[in-house]
Design an enzyme around this catalytic site. Structure first.
Site, PDB file in Angstrom:
ATOM      1  CB  CYS A   1       4.176   5.026   5.155  1.00  0.00           C
ATOM      2  SG  CYS A   1       3.054   4.609   6.496  1.00  0.00           S
TER       3      CYS A   1
ATOM      4  CD  GLU B   1      -1.896  10.662   7.822  1.00  0.00           C
ATOM      5  OE1 GLU B   1      -0.659  10.722   7.875  1.00  0.00           O
ATOM      6  OE2 GLU B   1      -2.632  11.290   8.601  1.00  0.00           O
TER       7      GLU B   1
ATOM      8  CB  VAL C   1      -0.788  10.428  -5.800  1.00  0.00           C
ATOM      9  CG1 VAL C   1      -2.307  10.329  -5.857  1.00  0.00           C
ATOM     10  CG2 VAL C   1      -0.172   9.645  -6.954  1.00  0.00           C
ATOM     11  N   GLY C   2      -0.578  12.705  -3.548  1.00  0.00           N
ATOM     12  CA  GLY C   2      -1.196  13.507  -2.481  1.00  0.00           C
ATOM     13  C   GLY C   2      -1.209  14.983  -2.846  1.00  0.00           C
TER      14      GLY C   2
ATOM     15  CE  LYS D   1      -7.911   4.769  -7.205  1.00  0.00           C
ATOM     16  NZ  LYS D   1      -7.406   3.413  -7.418  1.00  0.00           N
TER      17      LYS D   1
ATOM     18  CB  SER E   1       3.206   8.305  -3.628  1.00  0.00           C
ATOM     19  OG  SER E   1       2.283   8.675  -4.626  1.00  0.00           O
TER      20      SER E   1
HETATM   21  P1  NAD Z   1       0.082   5.833  -4.780  1.00  0.00           P
HETATM   22  O1  NAD Z   1       0.137   7.275  -4.391  1.00  0.00           O
HETATM   23  O2  NAD Z   1       0.688   5.453  -6.078  1.00  0.00           O
HETATM   24  O3  NAD Z   1      -1.455   5.357  -4.857  1.00  0.00           O
HETATM   25  C1  NAD Z   1      -2.345   5.508  -3.767  1.00  0.00           C
HETATM   26  C2  NAD Z   1      -3.775   5.530  -4.302  1.00  0.00           C
HETATM   27  O4  NAD Z   1      -3.966   6.705  -5.100  1.00  0.00           O
HETATM   28  C3  NAD Z   1      -4.134   4.350  -5.197  1.00  0.00           C
HETATM   29  O5  NAD Z   1      -5.465   3.980  -4.940  1.00  0.00           O
HETATM   30  C4  NAD Z   1      -3.989   4.948  -6.588  1.00  0.00           C
HETATM   31  O6  NAD Z   1      -4.737   4.271  -7.565  1.00  0.00           O
HETATM   32  C5  NAD Z   1      -4.541   6.335  -6.355  1.00  0.00           C
HETATM   33  N1  NAD Z   1      -4.145   7.345  -7.349  1.00  0.00           N
HETATM   34  C6  NAD Z   1      -3.100   7.307  -8.221  1.00  0.00           C
HETATM   35  N2  NAD Z   1      -3.061   8.452  -8.956  1.00  0.00           N
HETATM   36  C7  NAD Z   1      -4.100   9.224  -8.525  1.00  0.00           C
HETATM   37  C8  NAD Z   1      -4.566  10.538  -8.859  1.00  0.00           C
HETATM   38  N3  NAD Z   1      -3.957  11.276  -9.788  1.00  0.00           N
HETATM   39  N4  NAD Z   1      -5.630  11.030  -8.202  1.00  0.00           N
HETATM   40  C9  NAD Z   1      -6.256  10.314  -7.230  1.00  0.00           C
HETATM   41  N5  NAD Z   1      -5.855   9.056  -6.875  1.00  0.00           N
HETATM   42  C10 NAD Z   1      -4.786   8.523  -7.504  1.00  0.00           C
HETATM   43  O7  NAD Z   1       0.704   5.017  -3.565  1.00  0.00           O
HETATM   44  P2  NAD Z   1       0.922   3.421  -3.445  1.00  0.00           P
HETATM   45  O8  NAD Z   1       2.040   3.037  -4.358  1.00  0.00           O
HETATM   46  O9  NAD Z   1      -0.387   2.714  -3.570  1.00  0.00           O
HETATM   47  O10 NAD Z   1       1.386   3.297  -1.915  1.00  0.00           O
HETATM   48  C11 NAD Z   1       2.700   3.514  -1.493  1.00  0.00           C
HETATM   49  C12 NAD Z   1       2.883   4.917  -0.923  1.00  0.00           C
HETATM   50  O11 NAD Z   1       1.941   5.129   0.124  1.00  0.00           O
HETATM   51  C13 NAD Z   1       4.242   5.128  -0.300  1.00  0.00           C
HETATM   52  O12 NAD Z   1       4.744   6.406  -0.644  1.00  0.00           O
HETATM   53  C14 NAD Z   1       3.958   5.064   1.198  1.00  0.00           C
HETATM   54  O13 NAD Z   1       4.894   5.739   2.002  1.00  0.00           O
HETATM   55  C15 NAD Z   1       2.611   5.686   1.255  1.00  0.00           C
HETATM   56  N6  NAD Z   1       1.909   5.311   2.492  1.00  0.00           N
HETATM   57  C16 NAD Z   1       1.744   6.244   3.473  1.00  0.00           C
HETATM   58  C17 NAD Z   1       1.131   5.900   4.676  1.00  0.00           C
HETATM   59  C18 NAD Z   1       0.922   6.913   5.780  1.00  0.00           C
HETATM   60  O14 NAD Z   1       0.106   6.668   6.650  1.00  0.00           O
HETATM   61  N7  NAD Z   1       1.619   8.024   5.785  1.00  0.00           N
HETATM   62  C19 NAD Z   1       0.679   4.600   4.868  1.00  0.00           C
HETATM   63  C20 NAD Z   1       0.858   3.662   3.850  1.00  0.00           C
HETATM   64  C21 NAD Z   1       1.468   4.041   2.661  1.00  0.00           C
END
Ligand code: NAD
Length: 496
Positions: A293, A259, A241-242, A185, A238
């Site tokens: 990130c 991550e 969500v993680g 997804k 984020s």
């Molecule tokens: P996000 O957490 O909003 O979304 C990430 C994914 O999770 C998307 O596919 C989203 O649709 C899905 N999602 C949303 N709610 C969910 C739920 N309740 N259950 C399961 N899946 C769900 O993040 P974003 O806005 O897409 O990306 C930006 C974030 O990602 C920033 O915080 C950034 O730091 C982080 N990031 C981390 C790394 C790393 O390697 N540490 C790399 C890139 C981005």
């Protein structure tokens, strides 16, 4: 492939059990979802969002297909990944253009990402011919003891929009190599580039049901994580969500790799050339419009370096060009959305209320859409912007009296993803490597960027304790379980 030449008005489908399908059957009255170009609001793609029924079909297909895929053997799976690498390389220009149209990063940045993804596929393909497992001595002379890696089964891959090809490839390639089936997804903001990547895997020969793509909202991601069939979840995104994923997946015994966000610090000691440091710092803070990130969110200047850095940072930030990432000569593309632009602007406004001063801002950024002028702030370390992740081209210069204070400041957030130390003194570098709480520490280099074969991941709130991404060995540890086989020889029975 013509559809990728001009990336507007594409109609997308889900990949379920080897078929491209509209999905969304139980939501026929709902409106189409769209992805738009953040530089000009043009519609890049439309699609019908996947529903719970589509998820169920994907999971059933994955369970069904995984057994044969695991029986195919490493070398055959490696050949499929090698073919995927070749196809992605052939389509690199189209995929990069699509990425720029949908995500906003500049075309050169998109090309670098696609190129690194090709290399990642080759790297994991090459692993298919490496020795697998270990052999141990036995107390019995006629016994061989060895470990065997087995696939987990069905793996959920949930990815963000900021590296819409590289992050999925880091996860999908080793998951497939080790014989798992995947339900992927991707982020709702980048469905077209995700579909283009899934097409690469299909054309490379990934069998029906082994890779399923659902273009869906976060709520379907949550259902995916909760599904009993899912043996492991690999997620990048984020912190909130993680954490919600961990709360659901771990109690039911699923393996979880997270991550998450970062608030990365670069410490700059007074023994380096401020001009050289500033060049690297601006790249680390503003590259990919600060939507990494690993972006440099705080620059901690020690002693007189604070005053020396200001004109150097200003010179470089003011020389940047903000615009449509598809145009030649543009350094900084738009943010992912107008909402994101508002969020970043609100965070800067709050910082100013909390005592921040603007040290530098890129002139001439286009008004409107998702454009935001790269900005360097300074102010107290207690400001929200110096602690919470703001996903855009904004960095804060902080002052520290000495290295002790700089390390304390660097460690003063809940995050622990990456960090840099700029110094010509080896002892200082060694101290930072040991004392900064970050999964990746660099000397005299940007906080961004990592080698695709080196373990990658953070500490504290930036990650979850699981085998780390990218490196083949750590990926194998996450995507397989190991069993120990005690193999004694039987004397053949010859009936009298
Ligand atoms: P996000 O957490 O909003 O979304 C990430 C994914 O999770 C998307 O596919 C989203 O649709 C899905 N999602 C949303 N709610 C969910 C739920 N309740 N259950 C399961 N899946 C769900 O993040 P974003 O806005 O897409 O990306 C930006 C974030 O990602 C920033 O915080 C950034 O730091 C982080 N990031 C981390 C790394 C790393 O390697 N540490 C790399 C890139 C981005």
């Amino acid at each position: 492939m013509d559809q990728f030449v001009r990336p507007t008005g594409l109609r997308l489908q889900h990949l379920i059990d080897g078929e491209w399908a509209d999905g969304g059957t139980e939501a026929a009255d709902k409106q189409d979802a769209v992805s738009t170009n953040p530089a000009n609001a043009e519609v890049v793609a439309t699609y019908r969002q996947a529903t719970s029924a589509d998820l169920r079909r994907s999971l059933d297909a994955a369970v069904q297909a995984q057994r044969d895929w695991s029986m195919a053997g490493m070398i055959r799976r490696g050949l499929v990944l090698r073919r995927a690498a070749e196809l992605l390389e052939q389509r690199a220009d189209q995929v990069a253009r699509l990425m720029t149209a949908e995500e906003g990063k500049t075309l050169p940045e998109a090309r670098v990402e696609v190129g690194a993804s090709v290399e990642t596929l080759h790297y994991h393909a090459g692993q298919s011919r490496m020795a697998e497992g270990s052999i141990f001595p036995s107390s019995h002379p006629d016994e061989l003891i060895r470990t065997v890696r087995r696939p987990l089964g069905v793996v959920a891959v949930i990815t963000p929009w900021n590296f819409p090809v590289q992050i999925p490839v880091w996860k999908i390639a080793p998951a497939l190599l080790w014989g798992n089936a995947v339900v992927w997804k991707p982020a709702s903001e980048t469905p077209a580039v995700s579909a283009a990547l899934a097409q690469v895997f299909v054309d490379a020969g990934v069998p029906a049901g082994v890779l399923n793509l659902l273009l869906a909202p976060g709520s379907i991601g949550a259902e995916l994580v909760a599904a009993d069939e899912v043996a492991a979840v690999t997620f990048t995104g984020s912190v909130p969500v993680g954490r919600s994923i961990a709360a659901v997946a771990i109690p039911r015994g699923a393996r979880v790799q997270l991550e998450l966000g970062g608030h990365n610090a670069a410490i700059v000691m007074p023994d380096v050339d401020p001009a050289v440091a500033a060049e690297t710092l601006v790249f680390g803070a503003m590259g990919s419009t600060g939507q990494k990130c690993t972006a440099t969110r705080r620059i901690i200047a020690v002693g007189e370096m604070y005053d020396a850095l200001i004109p150097e940072l200003r010179k470089r930030v003011e020389a940047l060009r903000v615009g449509d990432g598809a145009e030649e000569g543009v350094d900084i593309g738009p943010l992912i959305s107008r909402q994101s632009r508002k969020d970043v602007q609100d965070a800067v406004d709050t910082a100013i209320q909390q005592g921040a001063e603007v040290l530098a801002r890129t002139p001439g950024a286009p008004d409107g859409e998702a454009f935001f002028a790269p900005t360097v702030l300074t102010g107290p370390a207690t400001m929200d912007i110096a602690r919470e992740e703001v996903f855009g081209p904004v960095t804060t210069l902080l002052r520290a009296a000495d290295l002790d204070e700089a390390i304390e400041l660097a460690n003063g957030t809940k995050f622990g993803l990456t960090a840099s130390i700029f110094s010509s003194d080896e002892r200082t570098v060694r101290r930072c490597v040991e004392e900064i709480d970050a999964g990746l520490v660099k000397a005299n280099a940007p906080t961004t960027g990592s080698e695709l074969h080196v373990p990658f991941g953070g500490t504290k709130a930036s990650a979850f304790p699981a085998p780390r991404e990218q490196n083949a060995q750590t990926a194998a540890d996450f995507f397989t379980w190991s069993k120990s086989a005690y193999l004694r020889t039987a004397a053949p029975w010859r009936p009298a």
